[in-house]
Design a protein around this motif. Sequence first.
Motif, PDB file in Angstrom:
ATOM      1  N   THR A  75     -48.575 -41.082   4.822  1.00  0.00           N
ATOM      2  CA  THR A  75     -47.928 -42.203   5.514  1.00  0.00           C
ATOM      3  C   THR A  75     -46.688 -41.734   6.262  1.00  0.00           C
ATOM      4  O   THR A  75     -46.434 -42.144   7.403  1.00  0.00           O
ATOM      5  CB  THR A  75     -47.553 -43.290   4.497  1.00  0.00           C
ATOM      6  N   TYR A  76     -45.906 -40.857   5.623  1.00  0.00           N
ATOM      7  CA  TYR A  76     -44.717 -40.294   6.266  1.00  0.00           C
ATOM      8  C   TYR A  76     -45.100 -39.493   7.507  1.00  0.00           C
ATOM      9  O   TYR A  76     -44.497 -39.641   8.581  1.00  0.00           O
ATOM     10  CB  TYR A  76     -43.970 -39.408   5.272  1.00  0.00           C
ATOM     11  N   ALA A  77     -46.103 -38.640   7.380  1.00  0.00           N
ATOM     12  CA  ALA A  77     -46.526 -37.814   8.508  1.00  0.00           C
ATOM     13  C   ALA A  77     -46.958 -38.679   9.690  1.00  0.00           C
ATOM     14  O   ALA A  77     -46.631 -38.385  10.856  1.00  0.00           O
ATOM     15  CB  ALA A  77     -47.669 -36.893   8.085  1.00  0.00           C
ATOM     16  N   ALA A  78     -47.678 -39.757   9.402  1.00  0.00           N
ATOM     17  CA  ALA A  78     -48.131 -40.649  10.472  1.00  0.00           C
ATOM     18  C   ALA A  78     -46.935 -41.319  11.151  1.00  0.00           C
ATOM     19  O   ALA A  78     -46.903 -41.457  12.384  1.00  0.00           O
ATOM     20  CB  ALA A  78     -49.079 -41.700   9.905  1.00  0.00           C
ATOM     21  N   ALA A  79     -45.946 -41.714  10.339  1.00  0.00           N
ATOM     22  CA  ALA A  79     -44.768 -42.376  10.899  1.00  0.00           C
ATOM     23  C   ALA A  79     -43.961 -41.434  11.781  1.00  0.00           C
ATOM     24  O   ALA A  79     -43.418 -41.836  12.813  1.00  0.00           O
ATOM     25  CB  ALA A  79     -43.902 -42.934   9.769  1.00  0.00           C
ATOM     26  N   VAL A  80     -43.864 -40.171  11.386  1.00  0.00           N
ATOM     27  CA  VAL A  80     -43.163 -39.182  12.206  1.00  0.00           C
ATOM     28  C   VAL A  80     -43.902 -38.955  13.518  1.00  0.00           C
ATOM     29  O   VAL A  80     -43.309 -38.926  14.601  1.00  0.00           O
ATOM     30  CB  VAL A  80     -43.004 -37.855  11.432  1.00  0.00           C
ATOM     31  N   ARG A  81     -45.214 -38.819  13.433  1.00  0.00           N
ATOM     32  CA  ARG A  81     -46.007 -38.496  14.623  1.00  0.00           C
ATOM     33  C   ARG A  81     -46.081 -39.652  15.622  1.00  0.00           C
ATOM     34  O   ARG A  81     -46.174 -39.421  16.831  1.00  0.00           O
ATOM     35  CB  ARG A  81     -47.408 -38.059  14.192  1.00  0.00           C
ATOM     36  N   ASN A  82     -46.024 -40.896  15.120  1.00  0.00           N
ATOM     37  CA  ASN A  82     -46.045 -42.017  16.070  1.00  0.00           C
ATOM     38  C   ASN A  82     -44.640 -42.528  16.388  1.00  0.00           C
ATOM     39  O   ASN A  82     -44.472 -43.559  17.022  1.00  0.00           O
ATOM     40  CB  ASN A  82     -46.936 -43.153  15.555  1.00  0.00           C
ATOM     41  N   ARG A  83     -43.638 -41.797  15.912  1.00  0.00           N
ATOM     42  CA  ARG A  83     -42.222 -42.067  16.191  1.00  0.00           C
ATOM     43  C   ARG A  83     -41.733 -43.411  15.661  1.00  0.00           C
ATOM     44  O   ARG A  83     -40.742 -43.957  16.131  1.00  0.00           O
ATOM     45  CB  ARG A  83     -41.916 -41.942  17.693  1.00  0.00           C
ATOM     46  N   SER A  84     -42.405 -43.957  14.657  1.00  0.00           N
ATOM     47  CA  SER A  84     -41.887 -45.166  14.016  1.00  0.00           C
ATOM     48  C   SER A  84     -40.824 -44.829  12.965  1.00  0.00           C
ATOM     49  O   SER A  84     -40.112 -45.706  12.477  1.00  0.00           O
ATOM     50  CB  SER A  84     -43.029 -45.956  13.368  1.00  0.00           C
ATOM     51  N   PHE A  85     -40.729 -43.557  12.618  1.00  0.00           N
ATOM     52  CA  PHE A  85     -39.673 -43.073  11.738  1.00  0.00           C
ATOM     53  C   PHE A  85     -39.049 -41.833  12.369  1.00  0.00           C
ATOM     54  O   PHE A  85     -39.784 -40.952  12.836  1.00  0.00           O
ATOM     55  CB  PHE A  85     -40.208 -42.709  10.351  1.00  0.00           C
TER      56      PHE A  85
END
Length: 292
Positions: free
Chosen positions: A271-281
């Motif tokens: 979940t963290y990796a996805a958030a970093v890659r889509n720039r939501s985090f």
Amino acid sequence: MSTHHESAPPLPEPDTPSQASRTRATTVPLIRQRKREGRTETPIVMLTAYTARQAELLDPHCDMLLVGDSLAQVIYGLPSTIPVTLEMMAAHGAAVVRGARHALVVVDMPFGSYEGAPQQAFASAASLLKQTGAGAVKLEGGAAMADTVAFLVARGIPVMGHVGLTPQAVNVLGGYGARGKSDAEAEKILADATALEAAGAFSVVCEGVVEPIAVTLTDRLAIPVIGIGASNHCDGQVLVTDDMLGMFDRVPRFVERFANLAEEVGTAARTYAAAVRNRSFPSAGHVYRTTA
């Protein structure tokens, strides 16, 4: 949040049956006294711990925390406990003591640090207790180590014994299979534990033995018998915490997984990796801004 031990919030009351252990740290005499006649009425709870934070989380629920040489596999990815050093045990032991407030902390003596002579064992054990502040040490071996145990106890070092499957002797044993299946092996296990008790050990771990031997051992000894892969008739139980939490795919048959943290960690990382890659985090609430 501060990581300093002094500023940490109070921990919840320990889950123990003894009012005495609610008001002061668990000691070797308190553990020994838990077994008065026959087996212990309320089983002793023991888990392994390797870090300060792990100790903080486990401490309210445990009577003892074992800084096990199992850190070889759990922390360092080693194939066995043989390569573990005194320096490794001292570093992790000190961390666990910093995180524990209630439980008695016991530190494993690593392979090669005590077998040579009682004097060698004393130097190693004294060093561990000085560097960590732990309350006791644990060593593997039976009758052959009785003189060493007596030597240590006479000089103020509390000792927990370990019989049955002794992982440090894996090269001699030829594997991690259950012990006590033959009459000769069963008698040796009983004799080993009896010798350790006579030498002054305050408790003994009984690992990987067939259940009838664990039952007999528990009934025979006046000191607590802590089982792991033994029997629920024992005076207490110990497990490797990471096995119990489901951190590894493969565990011994005697392990119950009380959680599946490996799956949860994987889910959180994904979940963290996805958030970093889509720039939501990081989002706007996670960054610092200059004041107007």
